[in-house]
Write a protein that holds these residues in place. Structure first.
Motif, short mmCIF file in Angstrom:
data_model
loop_
_atom_site.label_atom_id
_atom_site.label_comp_id
_atom_site.label_asym_id
_atom_site.label_seq_id
_atom_site.Cartn_x
_atom_site.Cartn_y
_atom_site.Cartn_z
N ARG A 1 31.40 36.11 42.36
CA ARG A 1 30.89 37.47 42.18
C ARG A 1 30.14 37.56 40.85
N THR B 1 27.90 39.51 37.79
CA THR B 1 27.70 40.77 37.09
C THR B 1 26.21 40.99 36.89
N MET C 1 27.14 45.98 45.87
CA MET C 1 28.54 46.03 45.45
C MET C 1 29.46 46.20 46.66
N THR D 1 29.07 42.91 40.63
CA THR D 1 29.65 44.03 39.88
C THR D 1 28.53 44.59 38.99
#
Length: 305
Positions: free
Chosen positions: A18, A20, A39, A45
């Protein structure tokens, strides 16, 4: 696995780590919707930089919430938000940089800052991947948004950035079509001279990891039948993975014609910085914005492997 549908990028992004995504000046409705969609798909994220009150109001107007997104309040303007976003990437607190409600020039100024930016040895260039109902595989067009009138050495770097992006998504030895208005070298047409020299540099080993050929008119680049009809024998003609535009005007018109007239779907990033940069256009639809974020996530995950 070859890519025939850009939704594959979303699936690949979901299978990776995942990421950012830090957004400079996140007070932008389209950007917030695309981040929310990504998301909810579970592969990013969001980290939002900007005026927190305006961000919340913009999200509400779009019919979404910022729940699950981190907000860092910055009320000093878009240029300040861009510098803050770049600093967060530089601190390795984010994996991808995304343009929000900030001018491209302010964002680039922050990225290219010699002390605080995200410069590498490569120049920045825009790489747009397409799936078209009229072409048999994924291909990309470059550069349609960053470099106005690149010279020969700039085109070498533009090719290198596109080849790197192709390698990272699994296109191991991409075929590069250097396009112009004609398929013969004409001393009065600089694009054809560049094409011939780029082909030579590839054959000499100066441009690696790909096959370069040209000059090709665009029909030769994408149609085997057109190539046969014109007596052109090339493993690139009609089967290219990368189309190198002669300049930003030709590239940008081709990019938008594909999207608005050609039924194509696209995903684009800026290559050449230390992380992928998502710089979507307001004319890009929601799918393209989602796919652009997924592409950036795939590139980042692959570069870490």
């Amino acid at each position: 696995m070859s890519i025939r549908d850009l939704s594959v990028l979303v699936q690949r992004a979901k299978e990776g780590r995942r990421c950012t995504v830090v957004v400079a000046a996140a007070e932008d409705e389209d950007v917030l919707v695309s981040l929310h969609n990504a998301m909810m798909q579970g592969f990013i994220t969001p980290l939002l930089i900007g005026d927190s009150d305006r961000i919340a109001a913009t999200a509400c107007k779009a019919g979404i919430t910022t729940e699950g997104m981190e907000l860092l309040d910055n009320r000093e303007g878009a240029a300040s938000a861009a510098r803050m976003a770049v600093a967060i990437v530089k601190e390795r607190s984010a994996d991808i940089l995304m343009k929000g409600h900030v001018s491209t020039s302010d964002l680039l100024r922050a990225i290219l800052d010699r002390e605080a930016g995200l410069r590498t040895e490569q120049m920045l260039s825009h790489v747009a991947f397409f799936v078209s109902p009229y072409y048999h595989k994924l291909f990309c067009v470059t550069d349609v948004a960053m470099n106005i009138a690149p010279g020969l050495e700039e085109k070498v770097q533009i090719i290198q950035n596109a080849v790197k992006a192709c390698h990272l998504i699994g296109v191991k030895h991409p075929k590069v079509a250097v396009v112009a208005a004609v398929e013969k070298v004409n001393p009065k047409m600089e694009a054809t001279l560049h094409a011939a020299r780029l082909k030579e540099m590839n054959q000499e080993g100066s441009i690696k990891g790909c096959i370069v050929d040209g000059p090709f008119a665009i029909d030769i680049a994408v149609s085997r039948e057109a190539a046969r009809n014109k007596g052109i024998e090339s493993e690139v003609a009609g089967d290219c993975d990368i189309i190198l535009a002669p300049d930003i005007e030709a590239g940008n018109m081709f990019y938008k014609a594909l999207n608005f007239l050609g039924g194509a779907v696209s995903a684009a990033v800026v290559m050449g910085a230390s992380v992928p940069v998502v710089l979507t256009s307001r004319s890009d639809d929601e799918r393209s914005k989602l796919y652009a974020i997924a592409l950036a996530a795939c590139l980042k995950s692959s570069s870490n492997n």
